[in-house]
Design an enzyme around this catalytic site. Structure first.
Site, mmCIF file in Angstrom:
data_model
loop_
_atom_site.group_PDB
_atom_site.id
_atom_site.type_symbol
_atom_site.label_atom_id
_atom_site.label_comp_id
_atom_site.label_asym_id
_atom_site.label_seq_id
_atom_site.Cartn_x
_atom_site.Cartn_y
_atom_site.Cartn_z
ATOM 1 C CG ASP A 1 3.654 7.817 -6.037
ATOM 2 O OD1 ASP A 1 2.551 8.355 -5.831
ATOM 3 O OD2 ASP A 1 3.980 6.713 -5.553
ATOM 4 C CE LYS B 1 6.928 5.074 -3.922
ATOM 5 N NZ LYS B 1 6.534 5.083 -5.346
ATOM 6 C CE LYS C 1 3.398 3.888 -3.247
ATOM 7 N NZ LYS C 1 2.989 4.326 -4.598
#
Length: 223
Positions: free
Chosen positions: A92, A154, A183
């Site tokens: 991430d 995300k 996400k």
């Protein structure tokens, strides 16, 4: 959505800077107990978490360029490579917010693409900090993420204000379509919050309070 389905899409996270080795151990034990499929820990703890969880088939993920995104591409790439060497299987990364705000879109895209290349096929998610962006910037960031070949957009780190909202998730999903997962992370506190955010288009959830979400607001964590 039943609990098992929700558990299967939650990335359980422990990223606070003061987390001790004992905290990580308890966190991993909880992960095994509840059946979460992926955890996220800071780079320093990746190898330790991997040792505790690999025999249970649980993935260890790592934040890259955390938590501001302003590191150079070289640093992000090397951080990615080392994390993978230590056992990380999901990445991430934080987008270069300054470059995005400056309209340096080639820089943003190339930064992401370099980390994607370093990840060598592993799932890569890109954090855009929705609370710090206009809607136009959220759209542009999502487009750049798709161009760079990452797998997810995300919402947030949870460290820079704001978090996941239904409105933002719907917007990101409308741009991403079936080309990117979404996400949602930051501010998801309850089972009801999680279900709403999934209905809005999230395909993965990041949460430090995952046990409380599953237990109807009651956390079992002691750290």
């Amino acid at each position: 959505m039943n609990k098992e389905e929700l558990i299967s899409i939650i990335d359980y996270t422990l990223l606070k800077p003061t987390a001790t080795k004992e905290d990580i151990k308890l966190f991993c034990e909880e992960t095994i107990e509840y059946g979460f499929k992926t955890v996220f820990v800071n780079p320093y703890y990746v190898s330790y978490a991997h040792r505790l969880l690999s025999s249970h088939g649980i993935k260890v993920g790592v934040p890259i360029g955390f938590s501001l995104g302003g590191a150079t591409t070289h640093v992000k790439v090397e951080e990615t490579k080392e994390a993978i060497k230590n056992g990380a299987t999901e990445i991430d990364m934080l987008i270069n917010l300054g470059a995005l705000k400056s309209g340096e879109y080639d820089v943003v895209r190339d930064d992401i693409a370099a980390v994607v290349k370093a990840a060598n096929g592993l799932t890569t998610k890109v954090i855009i900090e929705t609370a710090l962006l206009s809607d136009d910037e959220k759209v542009k960031a999502t487009e750049l993420i798709m161009e760079a070949g990452a797998d997810f957009v995300k919402t947030a780190t949870g460290f820079n204000g704001g978090g996941a909202t239904e409105k933002d998730v719907k917007l990101l999903h409308s741009v991403a379509g079936d080309k990117l997962g979404v996400k949602a992370a930051g501010g998801i506190k309850t089972y009801e919050d999680a279900v709403k955010i999934v209905k809005a288009g999230a395909t993965r959830i990041g949460a430090s309070g995952a046990t409380a979400i599953i237990n109807g607001g009651v956390s079992t964590s002691s750290y």
